[in-house]
Design a protein around this motif. Structure first.
Motif, short mmCIF file in Angstrom:
data_model
loop_
_atom_site.label_atom_id
_atom_site.label_comp_id
_atom_site.label_asym_id
_atom_site.label_seq_id
_atom_site.Cartn_x
_atom_site.Cartn_y
_atom_site.Cartn_z
N MET A 18 0.85 -1.18 0.00
CA MET A 18 0.00 0.00 0.00
C MET A 18 0.89 1.24 0.00
O MET A 18 1.91 1.29 0.69
CB MET A 18 -0.89 0.02 1.25
CG MET A 18 -1.98 1.07 1.23
SD MET A 18 -2.84 1.24 2.85
CE MET A 18 -3.29 -0.45 3.22
N VAL A 66 -0.99 -0.85 -4.26
CA VAL A 66 -2.36 -0.44 -3.99
C VAL A 66 -2.28 0.96 -3.39
O VAL A 66 -1.73 1.13 -2.30
CB VAL A 66 -3.06 -1.40 -3.01
CG1 VAL A 66 -4.47 -0.92 -2.71
CG2 VAL A 66 -3.07 -2.81 -3.56
N GLN A 67 -2.82 1.97 -4.08
CA GLN A 67 -2.67 3.34 -3.61
C GLN A 67 -3.94 3.84 -2.94
O GLN A 67 -5.05 3.58 -3.39
CB GLN A 67 -2.29 4.28 -4.75
CG GLN A 67 -1.91 5.68 -4.26
CD GLN A 67 -1.26 6.53 -5.33
OE1 GLN A 67 -1.38 6.25 -6.51
NE2 GLN A 67 -0.56 7.58 -4.92
N THR A 68 -3.75 4.59 -1.85
CA THR A 68 -4.88 5.19 -1.15
C THR A 68 -5.49 6.28 -2.03
O THR A 68 -4.82 6.84 -2.91
CB THR A 68 -4.45 5.80 0.19
OG1 THR A 68 -3.52 6.86 -0.06
CG2 THR A 68 -3.81 4.75 1.09
N PRO A 100 -0.36 5.73 5.36
CA PRO A 100 -1.18 4.59 5.78
C PRO A 100 -0.55 3.76 6.89
O PRO A 100 -1.25 3.06 7.62
CB PRO A 100 -1.34 3.77 4.49
CG PRO A 100 -0.18 4.17 3.63
CD PRO A 100 0.05 5.62 3.94
N TYR A 120 -9.89 5.84 6.13
CA TYR A 120 -9.25 4.54 6.09
C TYR A 120 -10.19 3.42 6.56
O TYR A 120 -10.02 2.27 6.19
CB TYR A 120 -8.01 4.53 6.98
CG TYR A 120 -6.79 5.19 6.40
CD1 TYR A 120 -6.29 4.79 5.17
CD2 TYR A 120 -6.12 6.19 7.09
CE1 TYR A 120 -5.15 5.39 4.63
CE2 TYR A 120 -4.98 6.79 6.57
CZ TYR A 120 -4.49 6.37 5.34
OH TYR A 120 -3.37 6.96 4.83
N GLY A 124 -11.03 0.66 0.81
CA GLY A 124 -10.18 -0.50 0.58
C GLY A 124 -10.92 -1.68 0.00
O GLY A 124 -12.07 -1.95 0.37
N THR A 332 4.04 3.77 3.36
CA THR A 332 3.79 2.45 2.81
C THR A 332 3.28 1.48 3.87
O THR A 332 3.49 1.70 5.07
CB THR A 332 5.09 1.86 2.21
OG1 THR A 332 6.10 1.82 3.24
CG2 THR A 332 5.60 2.69 1.05
N LEU A 335 1.64 -5.30 2.40
CA LEU A 335 0.42 -6.11 2.45
C LEU A 335 0.71 -7.59 2.23
O LEU A 335 -0.01 -8.44 2.78
CB LEU A 335 -0.57 -5.63 1.38
CG LEU A 335 -1.09 -4.20 1.53
CD1 LEU A 335 -2.01 -3.86 0.36
CD2 LEU A 335 -1.80 -4.00 2.86
#
Length: 365
Positions: A18, A66-68, A100, A120, A124, A332, A335
């Motif tokens: 992430m 996987v980007q916020t 994150p 958050y 997701g 980061t 995950l």
């Protein structure tokens, strides 16, 4: 249904990660006072470029990113379009989802969300998956910030000096209930461990110089002590120049904006900032695997020392780390890493309380 997480430490081969984000383009540029809007928009856009660079480093190494989101959402689910709307309707400007690591951590094959009220909690692709849980809901509240946790296989280390006992409650009650297979060790070091320690790989630690008793917490491991940047560093120079006359400014330092009083007034009134001088950014690193370490800026001396251990130092610049108070590790969350749980300290049959790991007169700075 499971989403599919796995991470037992900070060094096994990274396969999914992430990465944080900043505000949407032009979020600040619409602000009526250009002295404020232009300065903050420049920070936002340059950080966007640096995050793109970090994604490129990871993807080039075969890591799925996987980007916020860059949307700012209130606790009521309202999307905030720009800074004017935020100031007019909601007051203090919500931070972007850039760090994150402050909210998420993977224990084994479970993603744990430690947010209380935040985008958050509702964002997701793992929402509804059985391998995703929260420590804080309307029914129970175990407050811990994941940067205060170090993972080394079966052993984890939790800094319990933070949040007036709530983190201790997490370590002593929540973790044994949900993850009884771990040995939960507690320490006291005053906050986010990842600003002063990095576990690079089995047997090797990067550390702020003032921590000295790793023979108890990580017996037999080698330690590379990392110097803070000296007076030749632009931020360090600004810190010592302005710390007495403009003490707030050095906690959200923007190069060239030290005398922009309108900007300082705006930030003090509307934005939450960190305490950036305590963070040792070249310790706030991310291992892609046991031989590759990603950092904020290239330190030749550190690179040479790491090379002796077979580790390559890879630079991914974060120009405005002193504004956001975020380094590579902050931005980061690992995950998925290959590998299984290992017991690196089999002589330790249960978790221990190590107390303070530096002298009473020492500070994180």
């Amino acid at each position: 249904m499971k989403y599919g997480f796995k991470s037992y430490n900070s060094w096994d081969p990274l396969k999914k990660c992430m990465v944080g984000n900043v505000y949407e383009p032009n979020f600040f540029s619409v602000y009526p006072d250009a002295r404020v809007g232009d300065a903050l928009e420049k920070v936002n856009e340059e950080t966007r470029g640096d995050i793109a660079g970090l994604k490129s480093v990871l993807e080039s190494a075969g890591v799925e990113v996987v980007q916020t989101p860059n949307k700012v959402v209130t606790g009521k689910g309202e999307i905030i379009k720009d800074v004017n709307q935020h100031v007019e309707k909601f007051g203090t400007i919500t931070k972007p989802l850039l760090a994150p690591r402050d909210e998420f951590i993977v224990f084994g094959e479970t993603l744990v969300n430690c947010s209380k009220v935040s985008t958050y909690q509702t964002w997701g692709p793992w929402q509804g998956c059985e391998d995703y849980i929260q420590t804080r809901t309307t029914d129970f509240d175990y407050h811990v910030e994941p940067p205060s946790i170090m993972r080394a296989g079966k052993d984890i280390q939790v800094d319990v000096s933070y949040h007036n006992g709530e983190t201790k409650k997490f370590a002593e009650e929540w973790m044994p209930k949900h993850f009884p297979e771990y040995k939960v060790n507690t320490i006291e070091m005053g906050g986010h461990s990842d600003s002063v320690i990095c576990l690079v790989k089995p047997g090797l630690i990067l550390s702020h110089k003032k921590i000295s008793n790793y023979e108890e917490t990580y017996p037999g491991w080698d330690v590379i002590y990392v110097d803070r940047p000296g007076s030749e560093d632009e931020y360090v120079s600004a810190y010592f120049k302005y710390r007495d006359s403009l003490p707030d400014v050095v906690n959200y330092w923007i190069k060239g904006q030290e005398d922009n009083n309108k900007l300082h007034q705006f930030i003090k009134l509307w934005m939450n900032t960190g305490y950036v001088f305590e963070t040792h950014f070249n310790v706030n690193c991310l291992s892609i695997d046991e031989s590759t370490l990603v950092c904020n800026y290239y330190d030749r001396d550190l690179a040479a020392k790491l090379k002796n251990y077979g580790v390559e130092l890879v630079e991914s610049p974060m120009k405005h780390r002193h504004f956001w108070d975020n380094g590579i590790h902050c931005c980061t969350v690992d995950l998925y890493r290959e590998g299984e749980m290992q017991d690196y300290f089999p002589q330790r049959t249960q978790g221990q309380n190590f107390g303070k790991i530096w002298g009473d007169n020492e500070t994180r700075r």
